[in-house]
Write an enzyme that holds these catalytic residues in place. Structure first.
Site, PDB file in Angstrom:
ATOM      1  N   GLU A   1      11.229   7.669   1.947  1.00 37.98           N
ATOM      2  CA  GLU A   1      12.663   7.443   1.749  1.00 37.98           C
ATOM      3  C   GLU A   1      12.981   5.964   1.849  1.00 37.98           C
ATOM      4  O   GLU A   1      13.819   5.435   1.144  1.00 37.98           O
ATOM      5  CB  GLU A   1      13.463   8.184   2.829  1.00 37.98           C
ATOM      6  CG  GLU A   1      13.539   9.679   2.641  1.00 37.98           C
ATOM      7  CD  GLU A   1      14.308  10.078   1.395  1.00 37.98           C
ATOM      8  OE1 GLU A   1      15.229   9.346   0.996  1.00 37.98           O
ATOM      9  OE2 GLU A   1      13.954  11.116   0.808  1.00 37.98           O
TER      10      GLU A   1
ATOM     11  N   LYS B   1       0.841  -1.201   0.000  1.00 32.40           N
ATOM     12  CA  LYS B   1       0.000   0.000   0.000  1.00 32.40           C
ATOM     13  C   LYS B   1       0.879   1.256   0.000  1.00 32.40           C
ATOM     14  O   LYS B   1       0.632   2.199  -0.739  1.00 32.40           O
ATOM     15  CB  LYS B   1      -0.932   0.001   1.213  1.00 32.40           C
ATOM     16  CG  LYS B   1      -2.115  -0.941   1.031  1.00 32.40           C
ATOM     17  CD  LYS B   1      -2.961  -0.991   2.265  1.00 32.40           C
ATOM     18  CE  LYS B   1      -4.152  -1.910   2.093  1.00 32.40           C
ATOM     19  NZ  LYS B   1      -5.153  -1.401   1.133  1.00 32.40           N
TER      20      LYS B   1
ATOM     21  N   LYS C   1       7.338  11.929  23.444  1.00 30.83           N
ATOM     22  CA  LYS C   1       7.504  11.249  24.736  1.00 30.83           C
ATOM     23  C   LYS C   1       8.508  12.018  25.585  1.00 30.83           C
ATOM     24  O   LYS C   1       9.296  12.799  25.059  1.00 30.83           O
ATOM     25  CB  LYS C   1       8.010   9.824  24.498  1.00 30.83           C
ATOM     26  CG  LYS C   1       6.926   8.888  24.021  1.00 30.83           C
ATOM     27  CD  LYS C   1       7.339   7.452  24.275  1.00 30.83           C
ATOM     28  CE  LYS C   1       6.159   6.524  24.159  1.00 30.83           C
ATOM     29  NZ  LYS C   1       6.498   5.161  24.503  1.00 30.83           N
TER      30      LYS C   1
ATOM     31  N   LYS D   1       6.759  -9.965  26.229  1.00 28.80           N
ATOM     32  CA  LYS D   1       5.689  -8.966  26.338  1.00 28.80           C
ATOM     33  C   LYS D   1       4.464  -9.548  27.041  1.00 28.80           C
ATOM     34  O   LYS D   1       3.863  -8.894  27.896  1.00 28.80           O
ATOM     35  CB  LYS D   1       5.309  -8.450  24.945  1.00 28.80           C
ATOM     36  CG  LYS D   1       4.621  -7.114  24.996  1.00 28.80           C
ATOM     37  CD  LYS D   1       4.694  -6.398  23.678  1.00 28.80           C
ATOM     38  CE  LYS D   1       4.271  -4.969  23.790  1.00 28.80           C
ATOM     39  NZ  LYS D   1       4.493  -4.203  22.599  1.00 28.80           N
TER      40      LYS D   1
ATOM     41  N   GLU E   1       1.389  -2.710  13.377  1.00 29.62           N
ATOM     42  CA  GLU E   1       1.771  -1.403  13.934  1.00 29.62           C
ATOM     43  C   GLU E   1       2.580  -0.657  12.871  1.00 29.62           C
ATOM     44  O   GLU E   1       3.598  -1.160  12.394  1.00 29.62           O
ATOM     45  CB  GLU E   1       2.630  -1.547  15.196  1.00 29.62           C
ATOM     46  CG  GLU E   1       2.958  -0.183  15.794  1.00 29.62           C
ATOM     47  CD  GLU E   1       3.984  -0.226  16.915  1.00 29.62           C
ATOM     48  OE1 GLU E   1       3.628   0.081  18.049  1.00 29.62           O
ATOM     49  OE2 GLU E   1       5.160  -0.574  16.639  1.00 29.62           O
TER      50      GLU E   1
ATOM     51  N   ALA F   1      15.963   8.072  17.106  1.00 30.96           N
ATOM     52  CA  ALA F   1      15.419   6.886  17.797  1.00 30.96           C
ATOM     53  C   ALA F   1      16.426   5.729  17.806  1.00 30.96           C
ATOM     54  O   ALA F   1      16.510   5.001  18.797  1.00 30.96           O
ATOM     55  CB  ALA F   1      14.115   6.449  17.132  1.00 30.96           C
TER      56      ALA F   1
ATOM     57  N   ASP G   1       1.917  -5.257  18.164  1.00 36.67           N
ATOM     58  CA  ASP G   1       3.074  -4.961  17.308  1.00 36.67           C
ATOM     59  C   ASP G   1       3.849  -6.216  16.901  1.00 36.67           C
ATOM     60  O   ASP G   1       5.058  -6.165  16.733  1.00 36.67           O
ATOM     61  CB  ASP G   1       4.003  -3.958  18.012  1.00 36.67           C
ATOM     62  CG  ASP G   1       4.639  -4.518  19.262  1.00 36.67           C
ATOM     63  OD1 ASP G   1       4.105  -5.513  19.808  1.00 36.67           O
ATOM     64  OD2 ASP G   1       5.673  -3.994  19.707  1.00 36.67           O
TER      65      ASP G   1
ATOM     66  N   ARG H   1       9.465  -5.492  10.289  1.00 40.75           N
ATOM     67  CA  ARG H   1       9.975  -6.582  11.116  1.00 40.75           C
ATOM     68  C   ARG H   1       8.826  -7.342  11.783  1.00 40.75           C
ATOM     69  O   ARG H   1       7.754  -6.805  12.023  1.00 40.75           O
ATOM     70  CB  ARG H   1      10.959  -6.078  12.175  1.00 40.75           C
ATOM     71  CG  ARG H   1      10.330  -5.235  13.298  1.00 40.75           C
ATOM     72  CD  ARG H   1      10.292  -6.040  14.602  1.00 40.75           C
ATOM     73  NE  ARG H   1       9.688  -5.310  15.699  1.00 40.75           N
ATOM     74  CZ  ARG H   1       8.390  -5.286  15.938  1.00 40.75           C
ATOM     75  NH1 ARG H   1       7.564  -5.906  15.134  1.00 40.75           N
ATOM     76  NH2 ARG H   1       7.901  -4.640  16.975  1.00 40.75           N
TER      77      ARG H   1
ATOM     78  N   SER I   1      11.166  11.092  26.780  1.00 43.59           N
ATOM     79  CA  SER I   1      12.533  10.795  26.329  1.00 43.59           C
ATOM     80  C   SER I   1      12.954  11.703  25.178  1.00 43.59           C
ATOM     81  O   SER I   1      14.143  11.865  24.906  1.00 43.59           O
ATOM     82  CB  SER I   1      12.607   9.340  25.856  1.00 43.59           C
ATOM     83  OG  SER I   1      11.699   9.133  24.786  1.00 43.59           O
TER      84      SER I   1
HETATM   85  P1  0O2 Z   1      10.950  -2.584  19.195  1.00 50.42           P
HETATM   86  O1  0O2 Z   1      12.180  -3.399  19.275  1.00 50.42           O
HETATM   87  O2  0O2 Z   1      11.137  -1.313  18.391  1.00 50.42           O
HETATM   88  O3  0O2 Z   1       9.742  -3.347  18.783  1.00 50.42           O
HETATM   89  P2  0O2 Z   1       3.060  -1.470  23.978  1.00 50.42           P
HETATM   90  O4  0O2 Z   1       4.068  -1.769  25.046  1.00 50.42           O
HETATM   91  O5  0O2 Z   1       3.655  -1.547  22.573  1.00 50.42           O
HETATM   92  O6  0O2 Z   1       1.810  -2.259  24.080  1.00 50.42           O
HETATM   93  P3  0O2 Z   1       3.379   1.263  24.318  1.00 50.42           P
HETATM   94  O7  0O2 Z   1       4.542   1.124  25.229  1.00 50.42           O
HETATM   95  O8  0O2 Z   1       2.410   2.373  24.634  1.00 50.42           O
HETATM   96  O9  0O2 Z   1       2.545  -0.035  24.216  1.00 50.42           O
HETATM   97  O10 0O2 Z   1       3.871   1.389  22.858  1.00 50.42           O
HETATM   98  P4  0O2 Z   1       4.422   2.701  22.166  1.00 50.42           P
HETATM   99  O11 0O2 Z   1       5.262   3.460  23.116  1.00 50.42           O
HETATM  100  O12 0O2 Z   1       3.326   3.417  21.478  1.00 50.42           O
HETATM  101  O13 0O2 Z   1       5.319   2.066  21.039  1.00 50.42           O
HETATM  102  C1  0O2 Z   1       6.289   1.131  21.302  1.00 50.42           C
HETATM  103  C2  0O2 Z   1       7.341   1.156  20.198  1.00 50.42           C
HETATM  104  O14 0O2 Z   1       7.613   2.511  19.815  1.00 50.42           O
HETATM  105  C3  0O2 Z   1       8.660   0.620  20.720  1.00 50.42           C
HETATM  106  O15 0O2 Z   1       8.692  -0.741  20.452  1.00 50.42           O
HETATM  107  C4  0O2 Z   1       9.686   1.402  19.911  1.00 50.42           C
HETATM  108  O16 0O2 Z   1       9.826   0.853  18.614  1.00 50.42           O
HETATM  109  C5  0O2 Z   1       9.029   2.745  19.778  1.00 50.42           C
HETATM  110  N1  0O2 Z   1       9.320   3.624  20.926  1.00 50.42           N
HETATM  111  C6  0O2 Z   1       8.429   4.079  21.837  1.00 50.42           C
HETATM  112  N2  0O2 Z   1       9.014   4.894  22.724  1.00 50.42           N
HETATM  113  C7  0O2 Z   1      10.317   4.973  22.375  1.00 50.42           C
HETATM  114  C8  0O2 Z   1      11.443   5.699  22.899  1.00 50.42           C
HETATM  115  O17 0O2 Z   1      11.368   6.442  23.896  1.00 50.42           O
HETATM  116  N3  0O2 Z   1      12.634   5.539  22.246  1.00 50.42           N
HETATM  117  C9  0O2 Z   1      12.764   4.740  21.135  1.00 50.42           C
HETATM  118  N4  0O2 Z   1      13.973   4.661  20.567  1.00 50.42           N
HETATM  119  N5  0O2 Z   1      11.723   4.039  20.626  1.00 50.42           N
HETATM  120  C10 0O2 Z   1      10.518   4.153  21.218  1.00 50.42           C
HETATM  121  P5  0O2 Z   1       9.453  -1.735  21.435  1.00 50.42           P
HETATM  122  O18 0O2 Z   1       8.588  -2.926  21.621  1.00 50.42           O
HETATM  123  O19 0O2 Z   1       9.896  -1.025  22.679  1.00 50.42           O
HETATM  124  O20 0O2 Z   1      10.731  -2.112  20.698  1.00 50.42           O
END
Ligand code: 0O2
Length: 227
Positions: free
Chosen positions: A65, A47, A139, A80, A166, A178, A99, A70, A141
């Site tokens: 880009e 899409k 966020k 999880k 996701e 990030a 996700d 994954r 962070s």
């Molecule tokens: P990976 O390895 O990237 O998959 P959830 O825990 O997903 O049910 P949550 O915590 O509200 O709910 O999810 P969020 O924050 O909307 O999204 C999670 C994903 O966003 C993370 O996946 C990261 O890919 C990215 N992300 C969110 N916050 C941050 C951050 O502060 N720094 C970075 N670098 N990435 C972030 P995973 O599963 O953590 O890891």
């Protein structure tokens, strides 16, 4: 003597085959579910590729880009489920883990993120489950991206299945930030004091990078107006 050894080997072989069969019986549905998620990734990627192609034809520019996709590892899924104290079952994975399938779309400019999200969500086979705008509301962070949890249909031999995906949309600058911040979060050996200093620095970098994104976008818009 030889008869006894032969019998033992035969019994071990049968036990091994039995264990293998149990593993295979339980692995099959999990492998099948993962294959469905892979198909959902393909659908969503296509899409975005189609939208990119259309833009390239109409406006002579590509809003996308790069696309990185994954599938969450089994280990990651189990961790999880454990963290959220959820049952270990295929139904629980489908219902609670949003996700398992992840598609990350990298754009040059923030405006393209919203334009692509709107185009995707306006397609009649896409259902929006949840939207998190970490660009308008970054966020703590400093993390910025637009997250969409969507449901997309996949068409199998005899059925149509809705799968959750996701979608993370971000600019090149947001992605660069990030990736670096991710390294800090997973670096266990780092001194806590140093980690605190780096975190503050990263928050500052996130703001600088957001203002660079904005300025570059303004320049792009000025150039396009002139053309
Ligand atoms: P990976 O390895 O990237 O998959 P959830 O825990 O997903 O049910 P949550 O915590 O509200 O709910 O999810 P969020 O924050 O909307 O999204 C999670 C994903 O966003 C993370 O996946 C990261 O890919 C990215 N992300 C969110 N916050 C941050 C951050 O502060 N720094 C970075 N670098 N990435 C972030 P995973 O599963 O953590 O890891």
């Amino acid at each position: 003597m030889f008869k006894k050894v032969g019998k033992k080997i035969l019994r071990e072989k049968l036990i091994n085959e039995e264990i293998l069969e149990i593993i295979q019986r339980n692995m099959m549905p999990m492998n099948e579910l993962m294959a469905y998620y892979r198909c959902a990734i393909m659908e969503v990627e296509t899409k975005f590729k189609v939208l990119n192609e259309e833009f390239s034809l109409q406006y002579d520019r590509n809003p996308i880009e790069n696309i990185k996709s994954r599938l969450k590892s089994t280990d990651g899924i189990i961790r999880k489920l454990n963290r959220k104290e959820l049952p270990f079952s295929l139904e629980s994975i489908e219902e609670n883990i949003n996700d398992v399938a992840g598609v990350r779309v990298i754009c040059s400019f923030p405006e393209d993120i919203y334009m692509l999200a709107e185009c995707l969500l306006s397609q009649d086979d896409i259902k929006l489950i949840e939207k998190k705008d970490y660009i308008k509301n970054p966020k703590e962070s400093g993390y910025r991206s637009l997250h969409l949890i969507i449901e997309v249909p996949i068409f199998l031999k005899n059925e149509k299945k809705s799968m959750k995906v996701e979608v993370q949309l971000r600019t090149i600058a947001m992605d660069f930030w990030a990736s670096l911040e991710h390294k800090l979060r997973y670096k266990k050996s780092i001194d806590p004091e140093e980690a605190e200093i780096i975190s503050k620095e990263l928050i500052e970098c996130s703001e600088i990078s957001a203002s660079l994104d904005k300025r570059m976008e303004e320049i792009r818009n000025r150039i396009e107006k002139k053309c």
